[in-house]
Write a protein that holds these residues in place. Structure first.
Motif, short mmCIF file in Angstrom:
data_model
loop_
_atom_site.label_atom_id
_atom_site.label_comp_id
_atom_site.label_asym_id
_atom_site.label_seq_id
_atom_site.Cartn_x
_atom_site.Cartn_y
_atom_site.Cartn_z
N GLN A 82 35.71 42.60 43.91
CA GLN A 82 35.91 43.14 42.57
C GLN A 82 35.74 44.66 42.56
N TRP A 83 34.77 45.15 43.29
CA TRP A 83 34.50 46.59 43.34
C TRP A 83 35.67 47.34 43.99
N ASN A 84 36.13 46.84 45.15
CA ASN A 84 37.14 47.56 45.93
C ASN A 84 38.58 47.31 45.48
N ILE A 85 38.89 46.12 45.09
CA ILE A 85 40.27 45.81 44.68
C ILE A 85 40.42 45.92 43.17
N GLY A 86 39.47 45.33 42.44
CA GLY A 86 39.55 45.31 40.98
C GLY A 86 39.08 46.58 40.31
N LYS A 87 38.41 47.45 41.07
CA LYS A 87 37.91 48.73 40.57
C LYS A 87 36.95 48.55 39.38
N GLY A 88 36.09 47.53 39.51
CA GLY A 88 35.11 47.27 38.47
C GLY A 88 33.98 46.42 39.01
N SER A 89 33.25 45.82 38.09
CA SER A 89 32.11 45.00 38.47
C SER A 89 32.24 43.63 37.81
N PRO A 90 31.41 42.68 38.20
CA PRO A 90 31.45 41.35 37.60
C PRO A 90 31.03 41.32 36.12
N LEU A 91 30.16 42.21 35.71
CA LEU A 91 29.70 42.20 34.33
C LEU A 91 30.70 42.91 33.41
N PRO A 92 30.78 42.48 32.16
CA PRO A 92 31.71 43.11 31.22
C PRO A 92 31.35 44.55 30.85
N LEU A 93 30.19 45.03 31.30
CA LEU A 93 29.84 46.43 31.06
C LEU A 93 30.81 47.37 31.78
N ALA A 94 31.30 46.94 32.93
CA ALA A 94 32.27 47.72 33.72
C ALA A 94 33.27 46.73 34.33
N PRO A 95 34.14 46.13 33.50
CA PRO A 95 35.04 45.09 33.99
C PRO A 95 36.10 45.63 34.95
N THR A 96 36.65 44.73 35.74
CA THR A 96 37.70 45.12 36.68
C THR A 96 38.90 45.66 35.92
N GLN A 97 39.61 46.57 36.56
CA GLN A 97 40.79 47.18 35.97
C GLN A 97 42.08 46.50 36.44
N LYS A 98 41.95 45.74 37.52
CA LYS A 98 43.10 45.03 38.08
C LYS A 98 42.73 43.56 38.24
N LEU A 99 43.72 42.69 38.13
CA LEU A 99 43.51 41.27 38.38
C LEU A 99 43.23 41.07 39.86
N VAL A 100 42.12 40.43 40.18
CA VAL A 100 41.73 40.23 41.57
C VAL A 100 42.09 38.81 41.98
#
Length: 177
Positions: A82-100
Motif C-alpha cells: 500500500q505504501w509503495n504502490i498505493g502511495k498511502g497507508s492502511p488507515l483512512p487518515l492517509a488512504p491509498t491514492q491508487k487501487l492496489v
C-alpha cells in the motif's frame, strides 16, 4: 455536499509523508499491540474465571510461531504494498491514492485482515486460551462487517469499475493461488 462526496474528496486528498508515517504508527499501535494484548489478557482472565484451557499446551509453540510469523508477514507485505504502490497507508487518515491489486492483494482483497487473524490466532494458541478463540472470532467478524459495509462501498466510490472488476475476480479474505 453529500456524505459520499465528502468521503471521496477526503480520500483523494494527497497526504504528506509525515501524515502517512503517523497513520502507519497509529495503525501498528492499534492493530498490532492494543487489540492483540486486549484479546490475550481478556481471554486469559476469562479462562481462569471459568477454569478453561485450549488443550494444546505441549504443541502450542509449534503451532503458534508459524501462525504469528505468517500473519505478521502478510501484514507487513500488505502495508509495504500500500505504501509503495498505493502511495498511502492502511488507515483512512492517509488512504491509498491508487487501487492496489498487486502483491498480497493479487491473492485476496484483505490480506492485512487475513494476516491479523493469523497473528491473533497464533497468540491465542500460544497462551492456550479457549475463550481467546471466541474473542478472535468476534474481532474477525467485526473486521469483516466493517470491510463489507463501509470500506468496500468507499472503494467502489473512489475506484469505480476497476474496483468492482477486482472484487469479482479476487477472493474476499482467504488467499487463492
Amino acid at each position: 455536499m453529500k456524505l459520499v462526496d465528502i468521503i471521496v474528496s477526503w480520500s483523494r486528498k494527497k497526504r504528506n509523508r509525515r501524515c502517512k508515517i503517523l497513520s502507519l504508527m497509529l495503525g501498528a499501535l492499534i492493530y498490532g499491540v492494543v487489540i492483540p494484548i486486549t484479546i490475550v489478557y481478556a481471554s486469559i482472565s476469562l479462562d481462569k474465571m471459568f477454569n478453561l484451557e485450549l488443550g494444546v499446551k505441549p504443541y502450542s509453540t509449534f503451532i503458534a510461531v508459524p501462525l504469528i510469523a505468517s500473519g505478521l508477514s502478510f501484514i507487513f507485505w500488505a502495508v509495504w504494498t500500500q505504501w509503495n504502490i498505493g502511495k498511502g497507508s492502511p488507515l483512512p487518515l492517509a488512504p491509498t491514492q491508487k487501487l492496489v491489486i498487486k502483491g498480497p492483494y493479487a491473492y485476496c482483497r484483505n490480506p492485512m485482515t487475513f494476516g491479523a487473524i493469523l497473528y491473533y490466532l497464533g497468540l491465542i494458541i500460544y497462551v492456550n486460551s479457549l475463550t481467546g478463540l471466541i474473542l478472535v472470532l468476534i474481532v474477525s467478524t467485526i473486521y469483516a462487517l466493517y470491510i463489507k459495509l463501509v470500506e468496500e462501498k468507499e472503494l467502489e466510490l473512489r475506484f469505480g469499475k476497476d474496483y468492482i472488476e477486482y472484487k469479482k475476480r479476487t477472493p474476499f479474505l482467504i488467499p487463492r493461488p
